[in-house]
Design an enzyme around this catalytic site. Structure first.
Site, PDB file in Angstrom:
ATOM      1  N   CYS A 143     -13.549   1.238  17.966  1.00 36.79           N
ATOM      2  CA  CYS A 143     -13.873   0.635  16.681  1.00 36.79           C
ATOM      3  C   CYS A 143     -12.569   0.252  16.004  1.00 36.79           C
ATOM      4  O   CYS A 143     -11.774   1.141  15.665  1.00 36.79           O
ATOM      5  CB  CYS A 143     -14.667   1.622  15.827  1.00 36.79           C
ATOM      6  SG  CYS A 143     -15.142   0.941  14.243  1.00 36.79           S
ATOM      7  N   HIS A 187     -12.145  -1.550  13.065  1.00 33.07           N
ATOM      8  CA  HIS A 187     -12.105  -1.300  11.612  1.00 33.07           C
ATOM      9  C   HIS A 187     -11.902   0.194  11.374  1.00 33.07           C
ATOM     10  O   HIS A 187     -11.192   0.601  10.454  1.00 33.07           O
ATOM     11  CB  HIS A 187     -13.375  -1.834  10.908  1.00 33.07           C
ATOM     12  CG  HIS A 187     -14.413  -0.789  10.641  1.00 33.07           C
ATOM     13  ND1 HIS A 187     -15.533  -0.610  11.436  1.00 33.07           N
ATOM     14  CD2 HIS A 187     -14.485   0.186   9.693  1.00 33.07           C
ATOM     15  CE1 HIS A 187     -16.236   0.411  10.969  1.00 33.07           C
ATOM     16  NE2 HIS A 187     -15.643   0.898   9.914  1.00 33.07           N
ATOM     17  N   HIS A 232     -23.927  -4.958  20.864  1.00 30.55           N
ATOM     18  CA  HIS A 232     -23.571  -5.677  19.639  1.00 30.55           C
ATOM     19  C   HIS A 232     -23.868  -7.167  19.851  1.00 30.55           C
ATOM     20  O   HIS A 232     -23.619  -7.693  20.941  1.00 30.55           O
ATOM     21  CB  HIS A 232     -22.084  -5.569  19.333  1.00 30.55           C
ATOM     22  CG  HIS A 232     -21.609  -4.200  18.938  1.00 30.55           C
ATOM     23  ND1 HIS A 232     -21.558  -3.140  19.807  1.00 30.55           N
ATOM     24  CD2 HIS A 232     -21.152  -3.737  17.750  1.00 30.55           C
ATOM     25  CE1 HIS A 232     -21.074  -2.072  19.167  1.00 30.55           C
ATOM     26  NE2 HIS A 232     -20.826  -2.410  17.922  1.00 30.55           N
ATOM     27  N   ASP A 247     -22.226  -5.371  10.419  1.00 32.19           N
ATOM     28  CA  ASP A 247     -20.840  -5.058  10.067  1.00 32.19           C
ATOM     29  C   ASP A 247     -20.435  -5.857   8.835  1.00 32.19           C
ATOM     30  O   ASP A 247     -20.572  -7.072   8.815  1.00 32.19           O
ATOM     31  CB  ASP A 247     -19.929  -5.395  11.255  1.00 32.19           C
ATOM     32  CG  ASP A 247     -18.592  -4.686  11.183  1.00 32.19           C
ATOM     33  OD1 ASP A 247     -18.137  -4.380  10.067  1.00 32.19           O
ATOM     34  OD2 ASP A 247     -18.000  -4.453  12.253  1.00 32.19           O
ATOM     35  N   CYS A 272     -15.582  -7.220  12.245  1.00 32.48           N
ATOM     36  CA  CYS A 272     -15.744  -6.458  13.485  1.00 32.48           C
ATOM     37  C   CYS A 272     -14.565  -6.706  14.432  1.00 32.48           C
ATOM     38  O   CYS A 272     -14.482  -7.741  15.082  1.00 32.48           O
ATOM     39  CB  CYS A 272     -17.066  -6.779  14.192  1.00 32.48           C
ATOM     40  SG  CYS A 272     -17.428  -5.600  15.504  1.00 32.48           S
ATOM     41  N   GLY A 273     -13.695  -5.703  14.503  1.00 34.72           N
ATOM     42  CA  GLY A 273     -12.477  -5.890  15.291  1.00 34.72           C
ATOM     43  C   GLY A 273     -12.711  -5.936  16.788  1.00 34.72           C
ATOM     44  O   GLY A 273     -12.051  -6.701  17.505  1.00 34.72           O
ATOM     45  N   THR A 274     -13.653  -5.118  17.283  1.00 34.02           N
ATOM     46  CA  THR A 274     -13.942  -5.218  18.721  1.00 34.02           C
ATOM     47  C   THR A 274     -14.662  -6.549  18.992  1.00 34.02           C
ATOM     48  O   THR A 274     -14.467  -7.166  20.038  1.00 34.02           O
ATOM     49  CB  THR A 274     -14.775  -4.018  19.217  1.00 34.02           C
ATOM     50  OG1 THR A 274     -15.867  -3.784  18.318  1.00 34.02           O
ATOM     51  CG2 THR A 274     -13.932  -2.761  19.304  1.00 34.02           C
TER      52      THR A 274
HETATM   53  O1  PYC Z   1     -14.398  -3.113  13.877  1.00 29.71           O
HETATM   54  O2  PYC Z   1     -14.651  -2.776  16.022  1.00 29.71           O
HETATM   55  C1  PYC Z   1     -15.070  -2.742  14.876  1.00 29.71           C
HETATM   56  C2  PYC Z   1     -16.448  -2.264  14.642  1.00 29.71           C
HETATM   57  C3  PYC Z   1     -17.368  -1.896  15.592  1.00 29.71           C
HETATM   58  C4  PYC Z   1     -18.517  -1.513  14.911  1.00 29.71           C
HETATM   59  C5  PYC Z   1     -18.272  -1.653  13.566  1.00 29.71           C
HETATM   60  N1  PYC Z   1     -17.007  -2.120  13.430  1.00 29.71           N
END
Ligand code: PYC
Length: 336
Positions: A88, A90, A213, A238, A242-244
């Protein structure tokens, strides 16, 4: 039981880091500790992130020892309303901001923190303006333009790994706008179901998926390159970009040849917050190593209390999963 936690939000999406009050999950590696959290500490996860102490959108973070010999300073296992997450971004930004707040790492520009996760080691670097850039795990697109037939329309999905598995769709015809959330939510769920039910999310090498996702893209509204809506595994969306998911997007842009190594990509979220992403070539053919940068702010420093006679002390209540609002049976009550 008391849990000391620090809450933050990263570009609108909350993270709750457990600072004290939990046993160290068993295992020799972060991946093994993640499995132990799933297996042995699930009531604790639910008590930490779900109502009434949390909410469906909260991501929790358990700080654990790093993998032996990895050279990382710390390990982290992220959890949400549905279970354990692979990675994750974030949440990683939230963890680093929390460690700064506690004085456990410096907020000086250039400071680096290496963090082991169940899916690999990531490196966070503090920027000049307080931004935290996370070099994520190697990411890749496994499928391009998979035809997904829905009742009323056909869309095309790319499937990509960015630390979690994503279906990425642009030709959906919906406005990426908070006023349109019910339709975006419904469409994303149907895309996910259609892909997974038909096994369409599996790459030729059999390694990809299942997609948990879904990311829908549209035109930017705040000067970025694109705006997204991201449906997470437990049904929440999100608030951050969403960084991923941004990592998965960068893998697709790289595979299409539309973004060069080092070139910036500004991803807006459905609420208008922003991550900046870029990549370098990855260790294996077809892989990239993405970096995603954003900011986090501390929102609370508190103790969660779990009174022994509270029927929801560990079980939490997830409206996604059940319509039964009765207290859970005694044997399922929380971790103590
Ligand atoms: O930012 O990777 C992210 C993330 C995954 C699920 C919620 N945020």
């Amino acid at each position: 039981m008391r849990l000391r936690v620090i809450d933050s939000h990263t570009e609108g999406e909350p993270t709750r880091v457990v600072i004290d009050g939990v046993p160290t999950p068993s295992g020799a590696t972060v991946a093994e500790r993640a499995a132990s959290i799933s297996r042995d500490l699930d009531a604790l996860r639910r008590g930490l992130v779900l109502e009434p102490r949390g909410s469906d959108i909260l991501v929790g973070a358990f700080l654990v020892p790093p993998d032996p010999g990895s050279g990382a300073e710390i390990g982290v296992v992220f959890v949400n309303n549905a279970g354990v997450l692979g990675m994750c971004v974030h949440g990683t930004i939230g963890v680093v901001r929390t460690l700064q707040h506690l004085g456990r790492t410096s907020a000086d520009p250039g400071t680096q923190v290496r963090i082991d996760t169940p899916v690999g080691t990531v490196t966070a670097t503090v920027g000049e303006d307080g931004e935290i850039a996370v070099e994520n795990v190697p990411s890749r697109r496994t499928l391009a333009g998979v035809r997904v037939e829905l009742d009323e329309r056909v869309v095309h999905a790319d499937v990509a790994w960015g630390g979690n598995w994503f279906a990425l769709v642009s030709d959906h015809g919906e406005a990426i706008d908070p006023a349109n959330l019910p339709r975006l939510d419904d469409l994303s769920r149907r895309i996910r179901r259609a892909l997974n039910d038909a096994g369409l999310d599996r790459g030729a090498d059999g390694t990809s998926g299942p997609v948990d996702h879904v990311e829908l893209f549209g035109p930017p509204a705040r000067g970025g390159d694109s705006r997204n809506f991201v449906l997470c595994p437990g049904g929440a969306y999100d608030r951050s970009p969403c960084g991923t998911g941004t990592s998965a997007k960068l893998a697709c842009l790289a595979a299409d040849g539309t973004l060069a190594p080092g070139e910036r990509w500004v991803q807006e979220s459905i609420i208008g917050s922003r991550f900046t992403g870029w990549y370098r070539p990855g260790p294996a053919p077809g892989e990239i190593v993405p970096t995603v940068a954003g900011r986090a702010w501390i929102t609370a420093e508190t103790e969660l209390l779990f009174e022994p006679d509270d029927p929801w002390r560990g079980e939490g209540w997830n409206p996604e999963r059940t319509t039964d609002h009765e207290p859970p049976p005694t044997e399922h009550r929380g971790h103590s």
